[in-house]
Design a protein around this motif. Structure first.
Motif, PDB file in Angstrom:
ATOM      1  N   UNK A 132      44.171 -26.207 -53.086  1.00 43.48           N
ATOM      2  CA  UNK A 132      45.125 -26.977 -53.078  1.00 43.48           C
ATOM      3  C   UNK A 132      45.415 -27.526 -51.843  1.00 43.48           C
ATOM      4  N   UNK A 133      44.692 -27.228 -50.624  1.00 43.39           N
ATOM      5  CA  UNK A 133      45.015 -27.855 -49.491  1.00 43.39           C
ATOM      6  C   UNK A 133      46.048 -27.339 -48.544  1.00 43.39           C
ATOM      7  N   UNK A 134      46.376 -25.977 -49.168  1.00 40.63           N
ATOM      8  CA  UNK A 134      47.567 -25.171 -48.319  1.00 40.63           C
ATOM      9  C   UNK A 134      46.735 -24.380 -47.323  1.00 40.63           C
ATOM     10  N   UNK A 135      45.350 -24.554 -47.336  1.00 38.00           N
ATOM     11  CA  UNK A 135      44.755 -23.719 -46.332  1.00 38.00           C
ATOM     12  C   UNK A 135      45.115 -22.009 -46.044  1.00 38.00           C
ATOM     13  N   UNK A 136      45.035 -21.598 -44.827  1.00 36.07           N
ATOM     14  CA  UNK A 136      45.253 -20.338 -44.599  1.00 36.07           C
ATOM     15  C   UNK A 136      46.714 -19.748 -44.561  1.00 36.07           C
ATOM     16  N   UNK A 137      47.604 -21.138 -44.433  1.00 33.64           N
ATOM     17  CA  UNK A 137      48.935 -20.536 -44.238  1.00 33.64           C
ATOM     18  C   UNK A 137      49.690 -19.510 -45.146  1.00 33.64           C
ATOM     19  N   UNK A 138      49.607 -20.019 -46.419  1.00 33.21           N
ATOM     20  CA  UNK A 138      50.039 -18.964 -47.354  1.00 33.21           C
ATOM     21  C   UNK A 138      49.654 -17.570 -47.289  1.00 33.21           C
ATOM     22  N   UNK A 139      48.349 -17.343 -47.041  1.00 28.85           N
ATOM     23  CA  UNK A 139      47.944 -15.882 -46.293  1.00 28.85           C
ATOM     24  C   UNK A 139      48.592 -15.319 -45.301  1.00 28.85           C
TER      25      UNK A 139
END
Length: 152
Positions: A132-139
């Motif tokens: 979804x384009x959110x990349x690594x930030x949520x992790x």
């Protein structure tokens, strides 16, 4: 369950099914053989058994977490690392000496297995970064959070 949730379940099970149940059951039902294989890298039997138990934990617990969707990003990170480590430890195509000399040799066979391990690991990394384009930030913000693959 929605069609999207069913698709997510099928895809998640598809990516882990090599490990859960097949590889895990193979280790359990052919334990002595698995220990001998582990001893090729970890020579003391007790260390080989310990490494094998860690592998079983990863294959059962982490893969189940990925399918269930609980702490699935952290579990996918662990399984991705497991894929890379097993590629480096057990698929050492560079040591065979026949990579260029024999297209059907052990070196080439291990090379393809090595790449399959790395590719599978990359698939698990995709569960971490998402599409979804959110990349690594949520992790990075909450590594043990669930990605809620089946809705909230």
């Amino acid at each position: 369950m929605t069609t999207a949730a069913i698709a997510a379940l099928v895809v998640r099970y598809g990516i882990v099914m090599l490990f859960l149940p097949f590889s895990a059951f193979d280790k359990i039902f052919s334990f002595d053989h698995a220990v001998k294989q582990a001893q090729q890298v970890f020579s003391p039997r007790s260390l080989a058994i310990a490494v094998l138990m860690v592998g079983l934990f990863v294959e059962i617990v982490c893969c189940a977490a990925i399918v269930i969707g609980v702490a699935d990003r952290a579990a996918a990170f662990v399984v991705a690392g497991y894929c890379a480590v097993t590629a480096l430890l057990y698929k050492q195509f560079w040591k065979q000496g026949d990579f260029f000399a024999d297209p059907g040799g052990k070196g080439r066979t291990l090379f393809w297995d090595f790449l399959k391990n790395l590719s599978l690991g990359a698939g698990f990394l995709l569960l971490i970064v998402g599409t979804d384009g959110s990349g690594l930030q949520p992790f990075l913000d909450a590594p043990f959070a669930s990605s809620h693959p089946y809705g909230r």
